[in-house]
Design a protein around this motif. Structure first.
Motif, PDB file in Angstrom:
ATOM      1  N   ARG A 283      23.329  58.188 -71.277  1.00  0.00           N
ATOM      2  CA  ARG A 283      22.944  58.282 -69.861  1.00  0.00           C
ATOM      3  C   ARG A 283      22.631  56.906 -69.291  1.00  0.00           C
ATOM      4  NH1 ARG A 283      20.099  63.038 -71.576  1.00  0.00           N
ATOM      5  NH2 ARG A 283      18.162  61.834 -71.720  1.00  0.00           N
ATOM      6  N   ASP A 284      21.929  56.091 -70.098  1.00  0.00           N
ATOM      7  CA  ASP A 284      21.609  54.730 -69.652  1.00  0.00           C
ATOM      8  C   ASP A 284      22.894  53.929 -69.408  1.00  0.00           C
ATOM      9  OD1 ASP A 284      18.865  55.097 -69.739  1.00  0.00           O
ATOM     10  OD2 ASP A 284      18.666  54.308 -71.774  1.00  0.00           O
TER      11      ASP A 284
ATOM     12  N   MET B 292       8.727  53.107 -73.385  1.00  0.00           N
ATOM     13  CA  MET B 292       9.373  52.198 -72.434  1.00  0.00           C
ATOM     14  C   MET B 292       9.992  53.003 -71.293  1.00  0.00           C
ATOM     15  SD  MET B 292      12.482  49.453 -73.114  1.00  0.00           S
ATOM     16  CE  MET B 292      11.530  48.478 -74.284  1.00  0.00           C
ATOM     17  N   LYS B 293       9.756  52.566 -70.055  1.00  0.00           N
ATOM     18  CA  LYS B 293      10.309  53.265 -68.904  1.00  0.00           C
ATOM     19  C   LYS B 293      11.828  53.046 -68.828  1.00  0.00           C
ATOM     20  CE  LYS B 293       6.117  53.146 -66.090  1.00  0.00           C
ATOM     21  NZ  LYS B 293       5.511  52.727 -64.793  1.00  0.00           N
ATOM     22  N   PRO B 294      12.547  54.013 -68.229  1.00  0.00           N
ATOM     23  CA  PRO B 294      14.012  53.919 -68.195  1.00  0.00           C
ATOM     24  C   PRO B 294      14.545  52.612 -67.610  1.00  0.00           C
ATOM     25  CG  PRO B 294      13.317  56.114 -67.552  1.00  0.00           C
ATOM     26  CD  PRO B 294      12.064  55.298 -67.698  1.00  0.00           C
ATOM     27  N   LYS B 295      13.969  52.133 -66.505  1.00  0.00           N
ATOM     28  CA  LYS B 295      14.479  50.905 -65.884  1.00  0.00           C
ATOM     29  C   LYS B 295      14.307  49.706 -66.813  1.00  0.00           C
ATOM     30  CE  LYS B 295      14.114  52.099 -60.986  1.00  0.00           C
ATOM     31  NZ  LYS B 295      15.568  52.038 -60.775  1.00  0.00           N
ATOM     32  N   ALA B 296      13.150  49.648 -67.477  1.00  0.00           N
ATOM     33  CA  ALA B 296      12.918  48.546 -68.406  1.00  0.00           C
ATOM     34  C   ALA B 296      13.857  48.641 -69.599  1.00  0.00           C
ATOM     35  CB  ALA B 296      11.463  48.554 -68.865  1.00  0.00           C
ATOM     36  N   ARG B 297      14.072  49.869 -70.088  1.00  0.00           N
ATOM     37  CA  ARG B 297      14.987  50.047 -71.219  1.00  0.00           C
ATOM     38  C   ARG B 297      16.406  49.666 -70.822  1.00  0.00           C
ATOM     39  NH1 ARG B 297      14.128  55.015 -72.017  1.00  0.00           N
ATOM     40  NH2 ARG B 297      15.946  55.798 -70.893  1.00  0.00           N
ATOM     41  N   GLN B 298      16.839  50.088 -69.645  1.00  0.00           N
ATOM     42  CA  GLN B 298      18.191  49.763 -69.204  1.00  0.00           C
ATOM     43  C   GLN B 298      18.380  48.262 -69.021  1.00  0.00           C
ATOM     44  OE1 GLN B 298      18.950  52.207 -65.765  1.00  0.00           O
ATOM     45  NE2 GLN B 298      18.668  54.114 -66.918  1.00  0.00           N
TER      46      GLN B 298
ATOM     47  N   VAL C  58      26.706  52.975 -79.275  1.00  0.00           N
ATOM     48  CA  VAL C  58      25.609  53.856 -78.872  1.00  0.00           C
ATOM     49  C   VAL C  58      24.582  53.951 -79.994  1.00  0.00           C
ATOM     50  CG1 VAL C  58      25.017  56.258 -78.362  1.00  0.00           C
ATOM     51  CG2 VAL C  58      26.980  55.186 -77.232  1.00  0.00           C
ATOM     52  N   GLU C  59      25.054  54.080 -81.207  1.00  0.00           N
ATOM     53  CA  GLU C  59      24.142  54.228 -82.357  1.00  0.00           C
ATOM     54  C   GLU C  59      23.276  52.983 -82.540  1.00  0.00           C
ATOM     55  OE1 GLU C  59      27.371  54.915 -82.357  1.00  0.00           O
ATOM     56  OE2 GLU C  59      27.227  57.118 -82.491  1.00  0.00           O
ATOM     57  N   ALA C  60      23.874  51.811 -82.422  1.00  0.00           N
ATOM     58  CA  ALA C  60      23.100  50.577 -82.596  1.00  0.00           C
ATOM     59  C   ALA C  60      22.047  50.443 -81.498  1.00  0.00           C
ATOM     60  CB  ALA C  60      24.035  49.372 -82.585  1.00  0.00           C
ATOM     61  N   LEU C  61      22.397  50.809 -80.291  1.00  0.00           N
ATOM     62  CA  LEU C  61      21.444  50.737 -79.182  1.00  0.00           C
ATOM     63  C   LEU C  61      20.329  51.763 -79.350  1.00  0.00           C
ATOM     64  CD1 LEU C  61      24.002  50.272 -76.278  1.00  0.00           C
ATOM     65  CD2 LEU C  61      22.259  48.609 -76.944  1.00  0.00           C
ATOM     66  N   ALA C  62      20.691  52.950 -79.819  1.00  0.00           N
ATOM     67  CA  ALA C  62      19.671  53.981 -80.054  1.00  0.00           C
ATOM     68  C   ALA C  62      18.671  53.512 -81.099  1.00  0.00           C
ATOM     69  CB  ALA C  62      20.342  55.283 -80.476  1.00  0.00           C
ATOM     70  N   ASP C  63      19.146  52.889 -82.164  1.00  0.00           N
ATOM     71  CA  ASP C  63      18.248  52.364 -83.205  1.00  0.00           C
ATOM     72  C   ASP C  63      17.361  51.260 -82.659  1.00  0.00           C
ATOM     73  OD1 ASP C  63      19.261  54.085 -85.082  1.00  0.00           O
ATOM     74  OD2 ASP C  63      20.663  52.631 -85.957  1.00  0.00           O
ATOM     75  N   ARG C  64      17.946  50.361 -81.878  1.00  0.00           N
ATOM     76  CA  ARG C  64      17.173  49.231 -81.371  1.00  0.00           C
ATOM     77  C   ARG C  64      16.075  49.671 -80.414  1.00  0.00           C
ATOM     78  NH1 ARG C  64      19.512  43.516 -79.096  1.00  0.00           N
ATOM     79  NH2 ARG C  64      20.424  43.606 -81.183  1.00  0.00           N
TER      80      ARG C  64
END
Length: 251
Positions: A38-39, A1-7, A22-28
């Motif tokens: 960074r995002d 997934m590209k950064p803009k789409a992920r953000q 942060v951990e929950a977002l990293a897992d998802r």
């Protein structure tokens, strides 16, 4: 997934959940915690989320207090903003001026100069210019009357705005963010501001520093539609870069 789409996905997820770590977002999203940090930093800079310890939460949209409360908030900053207008407008100019504590203070500063044609939906502003007795011509827009702010709003006011063409629209808003643009906390007020923008040659936004980087519920205009941002202090270098990219001048 590209950064803009992920953000975009991160912002949507936080909007739905209210707050995420942060951990929950990293897992998802299947990326490292450092990537998520960074995002979140970029999303927070853009005014899309609010960073908190260990994650981020939904950015709360602004609401506003009573008019009298707003008149006492950041009054010194609003006076500095108003005095900067003395170098930006001159007698003979036609001005749209919308309702707000900052624009009322601006009226106090400009009215004694005289020679302005003023079109406003604010009873207070109309009275300030008319009572100055300095050759100001004042047009008070009709419409539904809001006694809390002493202003007119609604379809009649919007129709009457279309009958004028102004050199400058002097507007104040609840929030200004380069990505979200100028926003207001009241739907009717946002519609008046939008109509004034459409019928003026230059849009001058009067915003004290507490409103920069913040957002309210109702869109007034994108940042690129603002010709000049007037605030009490010189914007920091990061904000200057964002304003320059959006082609917004500042004073």
């Amino acid at each position: 997934m590209k950064p803009k789409a992920r953000q975009a996905g991160i912002a949507e997820a936080i909007g739905q959940e209210g707050q995420m770590s942060v951990e929950a977002l990293a897992d998802r999203f299947g990326v490292s915690a450092e990537t998520i940090r960074r995002d979140l930093a970029q999303l927070a800079e853009g005014g899309l989320v609010q960073k908190v310890h260990g994650g981020a939460k939904r950015l709360r949209l602004l609401s506003e207090g009573s008019f009298q409360e707003r008149m006492t908030q950041n009054a010194a900053a609003k006076r500095i903003i108003a005095e900067k207008l003395l170098e930006l407008v001159e007698p003979g100019d036609t001005l749209f001026i919308d309702t707000g504590s900052t624009t009322v203070i601006a009226a106090d500063v400009l009215a004694p100069v005289g020679g302005f044609t003023v079109i406003t939906n604010s009873l207070r502003i109309a009275q300030i210019f008319a009572r100055a007795d300095r050759g100001n011509r004042v047009f008070l827009l009709g419409g539904g009357f809001n006694s809390g702010n002493d202003q007119t709003v609604g379809p009649v006011a919007l129709a009457q705005i279309a009958a004028f063409q102004a050199d400058h629209a002097l507007l104040t808003v609840a929030g200004f963010d380069v990505l979200a643009g100028a926003t207001d906390a009241d739907f009717d007020e946002s519609q008046v501001a939008r109509a004034m923008i459409e019928n003026s040659d230059q849009v001058i936004l009067l915003v004290d520093g507490s409103k920069i980087g913040r957002k309210a519920a109702f869109r007034v205009c994108p940042a690129r539609r603002v010709d000049l941002l007037v605030t009490e202090d010189t914007p920091d270098p990061a904000l200057q870069a964002r304003l320059r990219a959006a082609e917004v001048a500042w004073r």
